[in-house]
Design an enzyme around this catalytic site. Sequence first.
Site, PDB file in Angstrom:
ATOM      1  N   GLU A 111      -4.579   7.338  -5.071  1.00 36.54           N
ATOM      2  CA  GLU A 111      -4.639   6.641  -6.359  1.00 36.54           C
ATOM      3  C   GLU A 111      -5.818   7.150  -7.172  1.00 36.54           C
ATOM      4  O   GLU A 111      -6.935   7.199  -6.647  1.00 36.54           O
ATOM      5  CB  GLU A 111      -4.745   5.133  -6.133  1.00 36.54           C
ATOM      6  N   HIS A 145      -1.257   0.144  -9.880  1.00 34.87           N
ATOM      7  CA  HIS A 145      -1.898  -0.815  -8.969  1.00 34.87           C
ATOM      8  C   HIS A 145      -2.349  -2.069  -9.734  1.00 34.87           C
ATOM      9  O   HIS A 145      -3.538  -2.393  -9.795  1.00 34.87           O
ATOM     10  CB  HIS A 145      -3.085  -0.169  -8.243  1.00 34.87           C
ATOM     11  N   ARG A 178       0.847  -1.188   0.000  1.00 33.15           N
ATOM     12  CA  ARG A 178       0.000   0.000   0.000  1.00 33.15           C
ATOM     13  C   ARG A 178       0.886   1.242   0.000  1.00 33.15           C
ATOM     14  O   ARG A 178       1.882   1.299   0.736  1.00 33.15           O
ATOM     15  CB  ARG A 178      -0.900   0.037   1.251  1.00 33.15           C
TER      16      ARG A 178
HETATM   17  N1  LIG Z   1      -0.781  -4.366  -5.278  1.00 30.15           N
HETATM   18  C1  LIG Z   1      -1.786  -5.192  -5.281  1.00 30.15           C
HETATM   19  O1  LIG Z   1      -2.555  -5.273  -6.230  1.00 30.15           O
HETATM   20  C2  LIG Z   1      -1.976  -6.085  -4.119  1.00 30.15           C
HETATM   21  C3  LIG Z   1      -1.627  -5.664  -2.877  1.00 30.15           C
HETATM   22  N2  LIG Z   1      -1.813  -6.458  -1.811  1.00 30.15           N
HETATM   23  C4  LIG Z   1      -1.412  -5.945  -0.517  1.00 30.15           C
HETATM   24  O2  LIG Z   1      -0.314  -6.675  -0.041  1.00 30.15           O
HETATM   25  C5  LIG Z   1      -0.319  -6.678   1.360  1.00 30.15           C
HETATM   26  C6  LIG Z   1      -0.091  -8.083   1.867  1.00 30.15           C
HETATM   27  O3  LIG Z   1      -1.126  -8.946   1.444  1.00 30.15           O
HETATM   28  P1  LIG Z   1      -1.185 -10.450   2.000  1.00 30.15           P
HETATM   29  O4  LIG Z   1       0.177 -11.012   2.017  1.00 30.15           O
HETATM   30  O5  LIG Z   1      -2.238 -11.134   1.262  1.00 30.15           O
HETATM   31  O6  LIG Z   1      -1.654 -10.172   3.481  1.00 30.15           O
HETATM   32  P2  LIG Z   1      -1.318 -11.045   4.750  1.00 30.15           P
HETATM   33  O7  LIG Z   1      -2.234 -10.583   5.804  1.00 30.15           O
HETATM   34  O8  LIG Z   1      -1.268 -12.480   4.405  1.00 30.15           O
HETATM   35  O9  LIG Z   1       0.153 -10.592   5.150  1.00 30.15           O
HETATM   36  C7  LIG Z   1       0.455  -9.371   5.745  1.00 30.15           C
HETATM   37  C8  LIG Z   1       1.574  -9.640   6.728  1.00 30.15           C
HETATM   38  O10 LIG Z   1       2.025  -8.387   7.215  1.00 30.15           O
HETATM   39  C9  LIG Z   1       2.377  -8.578   8.559  1.00 30.15           C
HETATM   40  N3  LIG Z   1       2.459  -7.329   9.278  1.00 30.15           N
HETATM   41  C10 LIG Z   1       1.475  -6.655   9.920  1.00 30.15           C
HETATM   42  N4  LIG Z   1       1.990  -5.559  10.499  1.00 30.15           N
HETATM   43  C11 LIG Z   1       3.324  -5.553  10.215  1.00 30.15           C
HETATM   44  C12 LIG Z   1       4.381  -4.676  10.541  1.00 30.15           C
HETATM   45  N5  LIG Z   1       4.185  -3.571  11.280  1.00 30.15           N
HETATM   46  N6  LIG Z   1       5.604  -4.978  10.091  1.00 30.15           N
HETATM   47  C13 LIG Z   1       5.825  -6.088   9.343  1.00 30.15           C
HETATM   48  N7  LIG Z   1       4.862  -6.950   9.016  1.00 30.15           N
HETATM   49  C14 LIG Z   1       3.621  -6.680   9.432  1.00 30.15           C
HETATM   50  C15 LIG Z   1       1.304  -9.514   9.075  1.00 30.15           C
HETATM   51  O11 LIG Z   1       1.734 -10.169  10.245  1.00 30.15           O
HETATM   52  C16 LIG Z   1       1.120 -10.459   7.922  1.00 30.15           C
HETATM   53  O12 LIG Z   1       1.930 -11.608   8.079  1.00 30.15           O
HETATM   54  C17 LIG Z   1      -1.664  -6.079   1.774  1.00 30.15           C
HETATM   55  O13 LIG Z   1      -1.492  -4.735   2.103  1.00 30.15           O
HETATM   56  C18 LIG Z   1      -2.476  -6.162   0.532  1.00 30.15           C
HETATM   57  O14 LIG Z   1      -3.454  -5.200   0.505  1.00 30.15           O
HETATM   58  C19 LIG Z   1      -2.288  -7.721  -1.933  1.00 30.15           C
HETATM   59  C20 LIG Z   1      -2.684  -8.195  -3.138  1.00 30.15           C
HETATM   60  C21 LIG Z   1      -2.588  -7.394  -4.334  1.00 30.15           C
HETATM   61  O1  LIG Z   2      -6.094  -7.194  -2.985  1.00 34.29           O
HETATM   62  C1  LIG Z   2      -5.507  -6.142  -2.766  1.00 34.29           C
HETATM   63  O2  LIG Z   2      -5.160  -5.772  -1.641  1.00 34.29           O
HETATM   64  C2  LIG Z   2      -5.185  -5.251  -3.862  1.00 34.29           C
HETATM   65  O3  LIG Z   2      -4.512  -4.283  -3.656  1.00 34.29           O
HETATM   66  C3  LIG Z   2      -5.770  -5.498  -5.172  1.00 34.29           C
HETATM   67  O4  LIG Z   2      -6.453  -4.339  -5.509  1.00 34.29           O
HETATM   68  P1  LIG Z   2      -7.483  -4.324  -6.726  1.00 34.29           P
HETATM   69  O5  LIG Z   2      -8.550  -5.308  -6.383  1.00 34.29           O
HETATM   70  O6  LIG Z   2      -6.736  -4.723  -7.946  1.00 34.29           O
HETATM   71  O7  LIG Z   2      -7.995  -2.928  -6.779  1.00 34.29           O
END
Ligand SMILES: NC(=O)C1=CN([C@@H]2O[C@H](COP(=O)(O)OP(=O)(O)OC[C@H]3O[C@@H](n4cnc5c(N)ncnc54)[C@H](O)[C@@H]3O)[C@@H](O)[C@H]2O)C=CC1
Ligand SMILES: O=C(O)C(=O)COP(=O)(O)O
Length: 638
Positions: free
Chosen positions: A355, A374, A326
């Site tokens: 965004e 994104h 993010r």
């Molecule tokens: N760019 C995109 O399109 C996408 C972005 N994301 C983002 O990626 C991030 C991670 O997604 P997931 O791995 O599925 O989530 P997840 O919940 O599986 O992993 C997040 C991890 O961050 C850790 N965490 C929480 N606070 C923390 C801190 N202060 N320092 C270090 N680690 C910390 C948690 O313990 C957890 O293990 C989310 O913010 C999600 O929104 C996910 C999918 C697509």
């Molecule tokens: O799953 C997430 O956290 C994402 O950031 C994906 O975002 P989007 O559904 O592609 O707008």
Amino acid sequence: MASSSSAKTTFTTTTTTTTTTTRRSPSSSTARPSLLSFLHNTTPSLPITLKLSHSPSNPLHYNSPYHHSLTMTNAVKTIESASICAPDSDNLPSLRPNILVSEKLGEAGLQVLRRFGNVDCCYDLSPEQLCAKIASCDALIVRSGTKVTREVFEAAKGRLKVVGRAGVGIDNVDLPAATEFGCLVVNAPTANTVAAAEHGIALLTAMTRNVAQSDASMKAGKWERSKYVGVSLVGKKLAVMGFGKVGSEVARRAKGLGMQVIAHDPYAPVDRARAVGVDLVSFDQAIGTADFISLHMPLTPTTNKIFNDETFAKMKKGVGLINVARGGVIDEDALVRALDGGVVAQAALDVFTEEPPSKDSKLVQHKNVTVTPHLGASTKEAQEGVAIEIAEAVVGALQGELSATAVNAPMVPAEVLSELAPYVVLAEKLGRLAVQLASGGSGIKSVRVVYKSARDPDDLDTRILRAMITKGIIEPISSSFVNIVNADFTAKQKGLRIAEERIVVDTSPEFPIDSIQVQISNVDSKFASAVSEDGWIAIEGGVRYGIPHLTCVGSFSVDVSLEGNLILCRQVDQPGMIGQVGNILGKHNVNVSFMSVGRTVQRKQAIMAIGVDEEPNKDTLSCIGHVPAIEEFVFLKL
Ligand SMILES: NC(=O)C1=CN([C@@H]2O[C@H](COP(=O)(O)OP(=O)(O)OC[C@H]3O[C@@H](n4cnc5c(N)ncnc54)[C@H](O)[C@@H]3O)[C@@H](O)[C@H]2O)C=CC1
Ligand SMILES: O=C(O)C(=O)COP(=O)(O)O
């Protein structure tokens, strides 16, 4: 209360839980009803049947008319799909829920939604347009581009039951507001993990080999080979910040590229890191020793701008930064300074604080920055996956099911939910009865709930039951609408403290609960006999053949199924009382469904619990009050 050793005490914001152990003889409750008979009400011997989903005992308590399907029982997915699926669209067109999809969703998910409700795909709504539309919607499905603010929940005027986030991050949804308004929020946390991880690796490799910059240069007619010499990844150290689903997949792939991977995540299990061959280290160690830093933590108050001037200063000079998590976790102005000062040699960013970012954003325009709009989750496979995942979660939630991906409500496994279903009905009814027994219900501040069970306390999840007792207590005396999502919040707001106690009894562990007792302290009762020896209003109930029963009022034992309405009378224990009261009810055309008498001492005092189908009028109640041997009585609505 009989109790011996105290085993465990835990506290939550509004509740206390204590566990004690006692030995009791097996209860008289008999075999558990089969799941199917419970679902379809086919047990012929049952005196009452479970109400279908208009029942207030749906933990999500959706009052919409299309809930003609089952309630708690919907938790059993396999049976649900076979038996209750969508309403028949030909017969019940107006009963279908309205589902607003405010961002592009995969076709497979839309099909799931269309089978169940009226789907309105309406993209690029302004905040005002969204607020105007939402009042007629039962569900809203969003991705990261829709801000679901408090204003949206206010504008929904209680109709919006579920917000589905077709993806992981729920930072664009005002969760406290959703909870307050009793709106369930569900996400699709797994289907885009690989896509996001692959995008992270794509950005890392593109950044280090200047793919975007050299592409632009060539398209501008240049051939600049020496300008775009890259750096190799093999042997370099990558710090994965946030070792969750995406972070661990990035780590796996980076190891495949020959990188040395470390990770920082205060909540990640060491085993998971070890399994991937990654060392979990402190924040400072991670950012201070890495050649590349890849961000994979959620945006929370703690992680907001966690990468700032101070933390950039701790990084190795010339570090590379990748952000597919993010934008808000980085102070973007500080990053521009770090890039200008050479601390950060290169950055590759998929996400931004705002965004889309402004066109003249210094960060986006920076020559050492590679950007994508994104795109982390934007693969065909991931989008089909999240669409199906979220559509199923939303449809389930609209049917009263507690989703496994609920973000603001307890996630209760389907089998637990189905087993607890009759106790959920009991819990709400006990709450309703208890509050009606108190004179001045709004003065109730302290409630104690005692669960007797043969199961190990860790085997008993009482969150739903507590929520339903809270609902039963609060709803009859206020305009609040309470469900599993907002029960604790509402209780806290009203200053109602609910302490829970569990007593282990020596009955069959086949049943999750032997009995539930609801006690209210420091209030007078309209029915003095409901006050137990220690001065609390106390009522107790259990489940027989899947049917909730009242088993104790104050210190009197009774046995009446909790259906319809209830009259409680305390009278002199003498012959003919049942006949006299029965006659009065009969004369006034009030049908008795159940009757039970409990007494303390023979020929002295007894309590009569009478279940009635109709609500007796004043005249009827006055006649009962005039029976000389009746010392007190109360009419209670269930
Ligand atoms: N760019 C995109 O399109 C996408 C972005 N994301 C983002 O990626 C991030 C991670 O997604 P997931 O791995 O599925 O989530 P997840 O919940 O599986 O992993 C997040 C991890 O961050 C850790 N965490 C929480 N606070 C923390 C801190 N202060 N320092 C270090 N680690 C910390 C948690 O313990 C957890 O293990 C989310 O913010 C999600 O929104 C996910 C999918 C697509
Ligand atoms: O799953 C997430 O956290 C994402 O950031 C994906 O975002 P989007 O559904 O592609 O707008």
